[in-house]
Scaffold this motif. Structure first.
Motif, PDB file in Angstrom:
ATOM      1  N   LEU A 456       0.862  -1.181   0.000  1.00 20.13           N
ATOM      2  CA  LEU A 456       0.000   0.000   0.000  1.00 20.13           C
ATOM      3  C   LEU A 456       0.895   1.227   0.000  1.00 20.13           C
ATOM      4  CD1 LEU A 456      -2.762   1.405   0.273  1.00 20.13           C
ATOM      5  CD2 LEU A 456      -2.560   1.121   2.759  1.00 20.13           C
ATOM      6  N   GLU A 457       0.761   2.062  -1.012  1.00 21.19           N
ATOM      7  CA  GLU A 457       1.602   3.257  -1.139  1.00 21.19           C
ATOM      8  C   GLU A 457       0.789   4.498  -0.795  1.00 21.19           C
ATOM      9  OE1 GLU A 457       4.672   5.414  -4.295  1.00 21.19           O
ATOM     10  OE2 GLU A 457       3.116   4.072  -5.051  1.00 21.19           O
ATOM     11  N   LEU A 458       1.248   5.243   0.211  1.00 19.13           N
ATOM     12  CA  LEU A 458       0.550   6.444   0.680  1.00 19.13           C
ATOM     13  C   LEU A 458       1.484   7.656   0.708  1.00 19.13           C
ATOM     14  CD1 LEU A 458      -1.485   4.898   3.636  1.00 19.13           C
ATOM     15  CD2 LEU A 458      -2.279   5.369   1.321  1.00 19.13           C
ATOM     16  N   THR A 459       2.503   7.665  -0.124  1.00 22.34           N
ATOM     17  CA  THR A 459       3.449   8.780  -0.170  1.00 22.34           C
ATOM     18  C   THR A 459       2.736  10.071  -0.553  1.00 22.34           C
ATOM     19  OG1 THR A 459       5.109   7.191  -0.918  1.00 22.34           O
ATOM     20  CG2 THR A 459       5.653   9.520  -1.116  1.00 22.34           C
ATOM     21  N   ASN A 460       3.065  11.160   0.145  1.00 18.44           N
ATOM     22  CA  ASN A 460       2.487  12.482  -0.137  1.00 18.44           C
ATOM     23  C   ASN A 460       0.968  12.487  -0.059  1.00 18.44           C
ATOM     24  OD1 ASN A 460       5.010  13.788  -0.649  1.00 18.44           O
ATOM     25  ND2 ASN A 460       5.060  12.853  -2.675  1.00 18.44           N
ATOM     26  N   CYS A 461       0.440  11.671   0.803  1.00 19.41           N
ATOM     27  CA  CYS A 461      -1.010  11.610   1.003  1.00 19.41           C
ATOM     28  C   CYS A 461      -1.316  12.328   2.329  1.00 19.41           C
ATOM     29  CB  CYS A 461      -1.474  10.160   1.042  1.00 19.41           C
ATOM     30  SG  CYS A 461      -3.233   9.952   0.817  1.00 19.41           S
ATOM     31  N   PRO A 462      -1.988  13.476   2.305  1.00 15.89           N
ATOM     32  CA  PRO A 462      -2.188  14.249   3.544  1.00 15.89           C
ATOM     33  C   PRO A 462      -2.917  13.484   4.638  1.00 15.89           C
ATOM     34  CG  PRO A 462      -2.726  15.564   1.611  1.00 15.89           C
ATOM     35  CD  PRO A 462      -2.534  14.167   1.132  1.00 15.89           C
ATOM     36  N   GLY A 463      -3.801  12.567   4.261  1.00 13.97           N
ATOM     37  CA  GLY A 463      -4.554  11.830   5.263  1.00 13.97           C
ATOM     38  C   GLY A 463      -3.772  10.730   5.946  1.00 13.97           C
ATOM     39  N   ALA A 464      -2.559  10.462   5.491  1.00 17.87           N
ATOM     40  CA  ALA A 464      -1.736   9.395   6.076  1.00 17.87           C
ATOM     41  C   ALA A 464      -0.944   9.959   7.252  1.00 17.87           C
ATOM     42  CB  ALA A 464      -0.807   8.805   5.020  1.00 17.87           C
ATOM     43  N   THR A 465      -1.424   9.737   8.455  1.00 19.61           N
ATOM     44  CA  THR A 465      -0.802  10.251   9.670  1.00 19.61           C
ATOM     45  C   THR A 465       0.008   9.163  10.356  1.00 19.61           C
ATOM     46  OG1 THR A 465      -2.727   9.653  11.005  1.00 19.61           O
ATOM     47  CG2 THR A 465      -2.724  11.843   9.957  1.00 19.61           C
ATOM     48  N   PRO A 466       0.894   9.534  11.279  1.00 16.20           N
ATOM     49  CA  PRO A 466       1.638   8.511  12.028  1.00 16.20           C
ATOM     50  C   PRO A 466       0.727   7.540  12.765  1.00 16.20           C
ATOM     51  CG  PRO A 466       2.656  10.660  12.321  1.00 16.20           C
ATOM     52  CD  PRO A 466       1.387  10.902  11.578  1.00 16.20           C
ATOM     53  N   GLU A 467      -0.384   8.052  13.280  1.00 18.59           N
ATOM     54  CA  GLU A 467      -1.333   7.173  13.967  1.00 18.59           C
ATOM     55  C   GLU A 467      -1.925   6.156  13.001  1.00 18.59           C
ATOM     56  OE1 GLU A 467      -0.581  10.783  16.129  1.00 18.59           O
ATOM     57  OE2 GLU A 467      -1.380  10.470  14.098  1.00 18.59           O
ATOM     58  N   LEU A 468      -2.160   6.582  11.745  1.00 17.73           N
ATOM     59  CA  LEU A 468      -2.719   5.664  10.756  1.00 17.73           C
ATOM     60  C   LEU A 468      -1.727   4.557  10.423  1.00 17.73           C
ATOM     61  CD1 LEU A 468      -5.057   5.039   8.776  1.00 17.73           C
ATOM     62  CD2 LEU A 468      -3.839   6.414   7.073  1.00 17.73           C
ATOM     63  N   PHE A 469      -0.458   4.907  10.272  1.00 16.98           N
ATOM     64  CA  PHE A 469       0.546   3.883   9.973  1.00 16.98           C
ATOM     65  C   PHE A 469       0.662   2.874  11.113  1.00 16.98           C
ATOM     66  CE2 PHE A 469       2.337   7.383   7.227  1.00 16.98           C
ATOM     67  CZ  PHE A 469       2.011   6.777   6.035  1.00 16.98           C
ATOM     68  N   LYS A 470       0.550   3.345  12.334  1.00 22.55           N
ATOM     69  CA  LYS A 470       0.574   2.443  13.481  1.00 22.55           C
ATOM     70  C   LYS A 470      -0.647   1.525  13.464  1.00 22.55           C
ATOM     71  CE  LYS A 470       0.920   2.414  18.530  1.00 22.55           C
ATOM     72  NZ  LYS A 470       1.014   3.255  19.758  1.00 22.55           N
ATOM     73  N   TYR A 471      -1.774   2.089  13.080  1.00 19.13           N
ATOM     74  CA  TYR A 471      -3.006   1.299  12.980  1.00 19.13           C
ATOM     75  C   TYR A 471      -2.860   0.212  11.910  1.00 19.13           C
ATOM     76  CZ  TYR A 471      -8.009   0.377  12.229  1.00 19.13           C
ATOM     77  OH  TYR A 471      -9.245  -0.211  12.088  1.00 19.13           O
ATOM     78  N   PHE A 472      -2.249   0.572  10.770  1.00 19.68           N
ATOM     79  CA  PHE A 472      -2.038  -0.418   9.708  1.00 19.68           C
ATOM     80  C   PHE A 472      -1.070  -1.511  10.158  1.00 19.68           C
ATOM     81  CE2 PHE A 472      -3.197   2.798   6.198  1.00 19.68           C
ATOM     82  CZ  PHE A 472      -4.503   2.331   6.162  1.00 19.68           C
ATOM     83  N   SER A 473      -0.037  -1.141  10.904  1.00 19.30           N
ATOM     84  CA  SER A 473       0.926  -2.149  11.354  1.00 19.30           C
ATOM     85  C   SER A 473       0.273  -3.188  12.255  1.00 19.30           C
ATOM     86  CB  SER A 473       2.082  -1.466  12.087  1.00 19.30           C
ATOM     87  OG  SER A 473       1.638  -0.870  13.295  1.00 19.30           O
ATOM     88  N   GLN A 474      -0.790  -2.780  12.939  1.00 19.50           N
ATOM     89  CA  GLN A 474      -1.489  -3.712  13.825  1.00 19.50           C
ATOM     90  C   GLN A 474      -2.520  -4.550  13.098  1.00 19.50           C
ATOM     91  OE1 GLN A 474      -3.094  -1.076  16.785  1.00 19.50           O
ATOM     92  NE2 GLN A 474      -1.122  -0.779  17.824  1.00 19.50           N
ATOM     93  N   HIS A 475      -3.192  -3.941  12.085  1.00 22.10           N
ATOM     94  CA  HIS A 475      -4.307  -4.623  11.450  1.00 22.10           C
ATOM     95  C   HIS A 475      -4.002  -5.119  10.045  1.00 22.10           C
ATOM     96  CE1 HIS A 475      -6.216  -2.251  14.665  1.00 22.10           C
ATOM     97  NE2 HIS A 475      -7.144  -3.197  14.675  1.00 22.10           N
ATOM     98  N   LEU A 476      -2.866  -4.697   9.487  1.00 19.26           N
ATOM     99  CA  LEU A 476      -2.417  -5.220   8.185  1.00 19.26           C
ATOM    100  C   LEU A 476      -0.960  -5.680   8.335  1.00 19.26           C
ATOM    101  CD1 LEU A 476      -3.846  -2.674   5.571  1.00 19.26           C
ATOM    102  CD2 LEU A 476      -4.619  -5.023   5.945  1.00 19.26           C
ATOM    103  N   PRO A 477      -0.712  -6.660   9.176  1.00 25.76           N
ATOM    104  CA  PRO A 477       0.676  -7.037   9.479  1.00 25.76           C
ATOM    105  C   PRO A 477       1.440  -7.594   8.290  1.00 25.76           C
ATOM    106  CG  PRO A 477      -0.860  -8.647  10.395  1.00 25.76           C
ATOM    107  CD  PRO A 477      -1.698  -7.502   9.877  1.00 25.76           C
ATOM    108  N   ARG A 478       0.743  -8.135   7.309  1.00 25.63           N
ATOM    109  CA  ARG A 478       1.428  -8.733   6.149  1.00 25.63           C
ATOM    110  C   ARG A 478       1.580  -7.772   4.992  1.00 25.63           C
ATOM    111  NH1 ARG A 478      -2.046 -14.061   5.166  1.00 25.63           N
ATOM    112  NH2 ARG A 478      -3.696 -12.514   5.439  1.00 25.63           N
ATOM    113  N   CYS A 479       1.153  -6.535   5.177  1.00 29.50           N
ATOM    114  CA  CYS A 479       1.165  -5.546   4.092  1.00 29.50           C
ATOM    115  C   CYS A 479       2.328  -4.566   4.276  1.00 29.50           C
ATOM    116  CB  CYS A 479      -0.156  -4.787   4.061  1.00 29.50           C
ATOM    117  SG  CYS A 479      -0.251  -3.527   2.761  1.00 29.50           S
ATOM    118  N   LEU A 480       3.063  -4.317   3.195  1.00 32.43           N
ATOM    119  CA  LEU A 480       4.122  -3.313   3.189  1.00 32.43           C
ATOM    120  C   LEU A 480       3.487  -1.953   2.925  1.00 32.43           C
ATOM    121  CD1 LEU A 480       7.077  -2.350   3.137  1.00 32.43           C
ATOM    122  CD2 LEU A 480       7.100  -2.931   0.692  1.00 32.43           C
ATOM    123  N   VAL A 481       3.502  -1.072   3.912  1.00 29.70           N
ATOM    124  CA  VAL A 481       2.916   0.258   3.786  1.00 29.70           C
ATOM    125  C   VAL A 481       4.041   1.252   3.523  1.00 29.70           C
ATOM    126  CG1 VAL A 481       1.507   2.037   4.869  1.00 29.70           C
ATOM    127  CG2 VAL A 481       1.043  -0.377   5.344  1.00 29.70           C
TER     128      VAL A 481
END
Length: 483
Positions: A456-481
């Motif tokens: 999942l690529e979210l470069t230069n995406c204003p809605g992609a916050t540090p909290e969101l990346f942490k959320y993805f690491s917990q709920h999408l563990p097999r996905c490279l963000v």
């Protein structure tokens, strides 16, 4: 992201997207210091054997048999130190190579290192180089040699062509030469024994090769079936007519100012077995795309027209009629192609697996409806910078059960509502939303429903916050963000 190298220095990424790795040649065929970071290893240093076994202290040694001390052996288990052994004295131990030079172990170990790391490891000692210089460790890699790296300057100021024996040992099937001239290519052919039969792919970039040099290269290097010419402005279309051989199955021409319609005529008539054609030329018109014949119609499966600004829907008509068996088509940067051109593609090229419409500003949601209705085998769709794509277009794509990769970089009208349509696409493995300015954290967080997502690529995406990346690491563990 780069991983730490030796002494904590950042280690450069080893494989760029084009798949090339810089392996400059030297007289010994090893990589240069520009690849390594940290303390350079000594060249040709023999590996040191393991230290001899430590003898027991004198108090115990006095009680041990003299033969045991001479061989550095301990008494068998269960015998007192001062007793006599009634069992047969064991023979000398079977000698095995030290672990550091055990080729069986090294053959398994070296698979875990990248190409750049292997270049450094090959300089540790002769044993390591012997193992690493097996062709199996270098499959799929292409050495990049700049013109200045092809020669060694002798004390008298004369130049001597470098020894490429190390490249021959590793069995490279392709080379990329940068900034070379006709003379450099002739020297390469004369000094590299495998050039005439063993080299299957040649790439020339930013070089001053002329028609004569191109003709000599393809005449002498009979094994070349894949050819790339990029930024070479000294050869002409006449050079293509005189040099192209029917054995070539893959051709890429980009940023060569003398390439126009007549070059396509030469390609279509001289390359009956052409499987892949990549063309980036500003002066190619619709007329050129009518030169393809039935011979290419059977063999050609990949066509990439990159920034061919003069191509219109009429050129697309010629493509779909001449090359009906295409599985990969790119119209990236063909800014005059409209929804009608995409409709022609969708109706006639039903075998397509990959379609690139990036940088086509006239493409709208209607084009995506044509794609979704007719291209049922499509696995990859690139829509970067298609600024007219909206949430409605994404709703059409949500019905495509075969789509695995979707690129929506800088699609400035895509909103959270459009993302909801994508949540039904369980086949998606790669999704790029880089640079989409209207997506919010709330909308992006819903992507956790795509549990099969791998990237999942979210470069230069204003809605992609540090909290969101942490959320993805917990709920999408097999996905490279990608942040």
């Amino acid at each position: 992201m780069s991983s730490p190298g030796v002494n904590g220095d950042p280690k450069p990424p080893c494989l760029p997207r084009n798949g090339l790795v810089k392996l400059p040649g030297q007289p010994n065929g090893l990589g240069t210091a520009s690849i390594t970071k940290g303390t350079p290893a000594a060249k040709n240093r023999p590996c040191q054997p393991l230290p001899p076994p430590t003898l027991p202290p004198p108090s115990l040694a006095a009680q041990m048999p003299r033969a045991a001390l001479a061989g550095g052996l301990c008494p068998p288990a269960g015998l007192p130190l001062g007793g006599t052994a009634s069992a047969p004295v064991p023979g000398p131990p079977v000698e095995r190579p030290p672990l550091a030079t055990d080729e069986k172990i090294l053959n398994g170990l070296f698979w875990y290192f990248s190409a750049c790391e292997k270049c450094v490891l090959a300089q540790v000692c002769k044993a390591w180089r012997r193992v690493l210089y097996q062709p199996k460790f270098w499959v799929g890699l292409t050495p990049v040699l700049h013109a200045k790296e092809l020669y060694n300057v002798l004390p008298g100021g004369e130049k001597e062509f470098v020894n490429l024996q190390g490249f021959a040992a590793r069995g490279f099937e392709g080379f990329c030469l940068v900034g070379v001239s006709d003379l450099d290519i002739c020297e390469f052919i004369d000094n590299y024994a495998l050039s005439k039969k063993g080299v299957k792919a040649m790439s020339l970039k930013r070089s001053t090769i002329t028609d004569a040099g191109l003709e000599v290269m393809l005449e002498q290097m009979q094994g070349v079936v894949r050819l790339e010419l990029s930024g070479c402005n000294d050869f002409t279309e006449a050079g293509l007519w005189s040099s192209l051989s029917a054995r070539i199955t893959s051709l890429s021409v980009s940023d060569c100012i003398n390439v126009a319609d007549d070059a396509i005529a030469a390609i279509s008539q001289l390359l009956p077995n052409l499987a892949e054609l990549s063309l980036q030329a500003y002066h190619v018109t619709d007329t050129a795309l009518a030169y393809f014949t039935a011979r290419q119609g059977h063999s050609t499966h990949t066509l990439r027209l990159l920034s061919c600004w003069e191509i219109t829907n009429h050129g697309v008509v010629n493509v779909v009629h001449s090359l009906p068996n295409l599985t990969v088509l790119s119209l990236s940067g063909c800014s005059k192609v409209t929804d009608d051109g995409v409709e022609l593609v969708a109706e006639n090229l039903r075998k397509l697996r990959s379609l690139d419409l990036s940088w086509c500003p006239r493409i709208t949601d209607m084009a995506l409806e044509y794609v979704a209705c007719d291209l049922h085998r499509l696995e990859e769709l690139v829509l970067d910078r298609c600024v007219r794509i909206t949430d409605t277009g994404l709703s059409y794509l949500s019905t495509m059960s075969s789509l695995r990769s979707l690129y929506l970089r800088w699609c400035c009208q895509v909103q959270d509502f459009g993302l909801k349509h994508l949540l039904a696409m369980r086949s998606l493995r790669l999704l790029s939303l880089a640079g989409c300015p209207l997506l919010t954290t709330t909308g992006l967080s819903g992507l956790v429903q795509l549990q099969e997502l791998e990237e999942l690529e979210l470069t230069n995406c204003p809605g992609a916050t540090p909290e969101l990346f942490k959320y993805f690491s917990q709920h999408l563990p097999r996905c490279l963000v990608i942040e």
